[in-house]
Design an enzyme around this catalytic site. Structure first.
Site, PDB file in Angstrom:
ATOM      1  N   GLY A 229      12.780  14.371   0.384  1.00 43.75           N
ATOM      2  CA  GLY A 229      12.183  13.562  -0.674  1.00 43.75           C
ATOM      3  C   GLY A 229      12.622  12.128  -0.596  1.00 43.75           C
ATOM      4  N   PRO A 230      11.936  11.251  -1.316  1.00 41.18           N
ATOM      5  CA  PRO A 230      12.298   9.829  -1.317  1.00 41.18           C
ATOM      6  C   PRO A 230      13.697   9.621  -1.898  1.00 41.18           C
ATOM      7  CG  PRO A 230      10.112  10.189  -2.273  1.00 41.18           C
ATOM      8  CD  PRO A 230      10.753  11.531  -2.137  1.00 41.18           C
ATOM      9  N   PRO A 231      14.282   8.475  -1.649  1.00 39.96           N
ATOM     10  CA  PRO A 231      15.617   8.201  -2.223  1.00 39.96           C
ATOM     11  C   PRO A 231      15.579   8.183  -3.744  1.00 39.96           C
ATOM     12  CG  PRO A 231      15.106   6.647  -0.452  1.00 39.96           C
ATOM     13  CD  PRO A 231      13.851   7.402  -0.725  1.00 39.96           C
ATOM     14  N   GLY A 232      16.624   8.730  -4.341  1.00 43.73           N
ATOM     15  CA  GLY A 232      16.762   8.684  -5.793  1.00 43.73           C
ATOM     16  C   GLY A 232      16.059   9.782  -6.544  1.00 43.73           C
ATOM     17  N   THR A 236      20.827  15.127  -3.828  1.00 42.32           N
ATOM     18  CA  THR A 236      22.274  15.361  -3.899  1.00 42.32           C
ATOM     19  C   THR A 236      22.667  15.934  -5.253  1.00 42.32           C
ATOM     20  OG1 THR A 236      22.610  13.497  -2.387  1.00 42.32           O
ATOM     21  CG2 THR A 236      24.520  14.279  -3.595  1.00 42.32           C
ATOM     22  N   HIS A 450      -2.664 -20.358 -11.312  1.00 40.61           N
ATOM     23  CA  HIS A 450      -2.587 -19.258 -10.342  1.00 40.61           C
ATOM     24  C   HIS A 450      -2.523 -17.917 -11.071  1.00 40.61           C
ATOM     25  CE1 HIS A 450      -1.343 -17.649  -6.310  1.00 40.61           C
ATOM     26  NE2 HIS A 450      -0.917 -16.664  -7.096  1.00 40.61           N
ATOM     27  N   GLU A 451      -1.619 -17.791 -12.035  1.00 32.33           N
ATOM     28  CA  GLU A 451      -1.484 -16.529 -12.762  1.00 32.33           C
ATOM     29  C   GLU A 451      -2.680 -16.289 -13.668  1.00 32.33           C
ATOM     30  OE1 GLU A 451       0.688 -14.448 -11.924  1.00 32.33           O
ATOM     31  OE2 GLU A 451       1.791 -15.827 -10.636  1.00 32.33           O
ATOM     32  N   HIS A 454      -5.346 -14.643 -11.548  1.00 28.48           N
ATOM     33  CA  HIS A 454      -5.111 -13.202 -11.398  1.00 28.48           C
ATOM     34  C   HIS A 454      -5.532 -12.450 -12.654  1.00 28.48           C
ATOM     35  CE1 HIS A 454      -3.183 -13.412  -7.561  1.00 28.48           C
ATOM     36  NE2 HIS A 454      -2.121 -14.085  -7.984  1.00 28.48           N
ATOM     37  N   ASP A 527       0.190 -12.813  -1.924  1.00 28.45           N
ATOM     38  CA  ASP A 527      -1.118 -12.232  -2.212  1.00 28.45           C
ATOM     39  C   ASP A 527      -1.900 -11.989  -0.930  1.00 28.45           C
ATOM     40  OD1 ASP A 527      -0.373 -12.620  -4.840  1.00 28.45           O
ATOM     41  OD2 ASP A 527      -1.346 -14.578  -4.971  1.00 28.45           O
TER      42      ASP A 527
END
Length: 678
Positions: A229-232, A236, A450-451, A454, A527
């Protein structure tokens, strides 16, 4: 009252080594031994007293200053050694009586009883008698320096070699740590969000507790379980829960503990680990990050006698070789199953692979409930809403989220963490901490437009799955501004329409810059990179272009380097040109689409940018109000600085007022926030 020792004293005690004391004791003993030998054996060459009669004559003249008499066991009962100081006759002849020079003397011989009585009467208190020494005391004093030196050498060399796991003679000893049930307090009740995986590993615990139930039907417990599985995600942690539930010895070791600079050490440690397991069978052995030692063979550079391959071969033989390992169950964890050797993954070694993926909505809520037991949360915190807003978060991320929320609440002088604190913690984890930078009006205007580009494009093309959470021109992490999204559900599949909308939204920032400023900046670098990756996946992997449903370029993982380097070009140059053309066409079409959307909503673009310049941060609902009504109608709530005191929260009543209820309703109900950096 705190009974813990002072840290400084602990550090001093750790830094003090007993070898230093032994060295100084050896040096001191050598000095004392040499001094004693010199004092006994060296006789003054310039002394005029050579016999007992000379000593009696000098005593009659009153020249004896002091004397020490000691019996000599080597000569017999009447043999004595007498030493002391007397006045130099030559010096007295040329000086006053009050000024004299002392000379040492040493006499060894027979002393009769009459001579002894005469010396006692002449010298009186000037004669001191020492207890007689024996041959054993002399032997002890003569051998003591040698014994100390031998002991010093023992502690410096022999004991150093015999230190377990650290000496040159113990490189092959396993570094596996034995965990007992009393010391390990993590149980299955402490693990949430992976019920299927927990059920599979719980079978191992049930078999160890009641093996007859499985053997009656002819079943055999798996010899090995590989957790992937992915980390975290809690691999363990789940192994620790198995250790807490199972009433058997549990050995824990990391894959990197087998690897050493000396050839053959890793294989020896594997053999020693299984030997310890056989002595404690039935038992569990947990190998964390097994990809450090279990990578595919024959993939290294140069070939030859590879230490890692020897270690892997030893592990393969021990897991399922000629001897076998009855009663030993192996549990391993890795987030890179693609690089593991095929011989390691076959049944008989790792019979079962348990996939522990990122938790879903119910899993995230269960994980939050487990970690929330240790944190004081306010009544306005809804863990279900928080779970909806954290899609894509792993178990470790969720634990970190609650911890960061508690830290933020403490910095704001609150007695418990509130919803706004957890919301700020989520944004901090996803986008980074706010960085207040000094910017001139021109830079602030570029970032604002710019924002705003978006935000306007996303608000127009969104189908309700990816609503805008917040827009800000405050720098966060490495970006100068962010447009944040909160999906309403876990996104498992990506349709062509939605990924095109995502590319169009990414192009909205560059399009807004060109429309308002008449020029472009480097702020759209992130972007462009993201849009290019999406477009390339559409053409090469997902079959969403005119080239058809063909996969171009197999991804090949370079096992010995541990990461993907490039795509293998299994197509012609003509096809490569077509791929580049299709990628460019997708990006150009969505860029033109973004410019058209912004030109059609130019007033909304200006008002959104003005609102960002004035308030710095606005919410997603404000973007829709500007598009629908032409202005912002709901109030803009600014976040509380971390260092500002909040006295009201310390005396907060149990009842919630209407304003806090409405604020709770405005919490984003989506998973992992997604942002487009400036």
């Amino acid at each position: 009252m705190d009974n813990k020792p002072d840290k400084d004293s602990e550090e001093k005690s750790k830094s003090f080594h007993p070898k230093v004391l032994l060295i100084w004791l050896g040096v001191l003993a050598a000095i004392i031994g040499l001094a004693m030998m010199q004092s006994k054996e060296m006789t003054p060459s310039h002394s005029t007293i050579n016999s007992v009669n000379d000593l009696i004559n000098e005593a009659k003249e009153g020249r004896i200053e002091q004397a020490v008499i000691e019996s000599d066991p080597k000569g017999g009962e009447e043999w004595y050694t007498i030493q002391g100081n007397f006045k130099n006759p030559a010096y007295l002849a040329t000086s006053n009586e009050d000024e004299y020079q002392l000379l040492p003397f040493f006499v060894k011989g027979r002393v009769t009883e009459s001579e002894y009585k005469e010396l006692r009467s002449l010298l009186g208190g000037k004669l001191r008698e020492n207890p007689s020494s024996t041959i054993w005391t002399d032997l002890l004093f003569s051998l003591l320096p040698f014994l100390l030196i031998i002991g010093l050498l023992y502690f410096l060399f022999v004991r150093q070699l015999r230190m377990a796991g650290k000496g040159a003679l113990n490189f092959g000893k396993s570094k596996a740590k034995l965990l007992t049930r009393e010391n390990e307090k993590i149980l299955f009740s402490n693990v949430a969000g992976c019920d299927e995986a927990k059920e599979e590993v719980s079978e191992i615990v049930d078999f160890l507790k009641d093996p007859k139930r499985f053997r009656k039907v002819g079943g055999k417990i798996p010899k090995g379980v590989l957790m992937v599985g992915p980390p975290g995600t809690g691999k363990t942690l789940l192994a620790k829960a198995v250790a807490g539930e199972a009433d058997v010895p549990f050995f824990s070791i990391s894959g990197s503990d087998f690897v050493e600079m000396f050839v053959g050490v890793g294989a020896a440690r594997v053999r020693d680990m299984f030997e310890q397991g056989r002595k404690s069978a039935p038992c569990l052995i947990f190998i964390d990050e097994i990809d450090a030692v279990g990578r595919q063979r024959g993939a290294g550079l140069g070939g030859g006698n590879d230490e890692r391959e020897q270690t892997l071969n030893s592990l393969l033989v021990e897991m399922d070789g000629f001897d076998g390992h009855e009663g030993i169950i192996i549990i391993a964890a890795t987030n890179r199953p693609d690089v593991l050797d095929n011989a390691l993954l076959r049944p008989g070694r790792f019979d079962r692979q348990v996939v522990i993926d990122l938790p879903d909505l119910e899993g995230r809520e269960a994980i939050l409930k487990v970690h929330a037991k240790k944190i004081k949360l306010s009544d306005d915190v809804d863990l279900n809403s928080l779970a909806r807003a954290t899609a894509g978060f792993s178990g470790a991320d969720l634990a970190n989220l609650l911890n960061e929320g508690a830290l933020i609440a403490a910095r704001r002088r609150k007695k418990m963490a509130e919803r706004i604190d957890l919301d700020d913690a989520r944004e901090k984890i996803s986008f980074g901490t706010e960085r207040r930078r000094v910017m001139d009006d021109e830079d602030r205007k570029i970032i604002a437009y710019h924002e705003a580009g978006h935000a306007i494009v996303q608000a127009v093309v969104d189908d309700g799955l990816l609503p805008i959470h917040k827009v800000t021109i405050i720098p966060r992490g490495q970006s100068l501004g962010s447009t944040m999204f909160t999906p309403k559900k876990d996104i498992l599949n990506h349709s062509k329409r939605r990924v095109l909308n995502q590319v169009c939204c990414a192009m909205g920032g560059r399009a807004a810059e060109e429309i308002e400023i008449g020029d472009v900046t480097s702020g759209a670098a992130g972007d462009i990179r993201m849009a290019t990756n999406i477009a390339r996946s559409m053409v090469c992997d997902w079959g969403m272009s005119k080239l058809g449903m063909i996969s171009f370029g197999d991804k090949q993982d370079q096992v010995f380097l541990g990461k993907e380097l490039s795509r293998a070009q299994n197509y012609s140059e003509e096809t490569a040109q077509k791929i580049d053309y299709e990628i460019k066409k997708i990006i150009d079409d969505q860029y033109d689409r973004a410019k058209k959307i912004l030109n059609d909503n130019i007033e909304a673009l200006h008002k959104t940018a003005d609102a960002l310049l004035e308030h710095e941060t606005i919410e997603g609902k404000h973007i829709h109000e500007i598009l629908d009504k032409g202005e912002i109608t709901s109030p803009i709530v600014k976040s509380t600085p971390l260092n500002q005191k909040n006295e009201e929260s310390e005396e907060k009543s149990e009842e919630k007022d209407d304003s806090k209820k409405s604020e709770k309703d405005n919490l984003g109900t989506g998973p992992e926030p997604m942002g487009v950096p400036a």
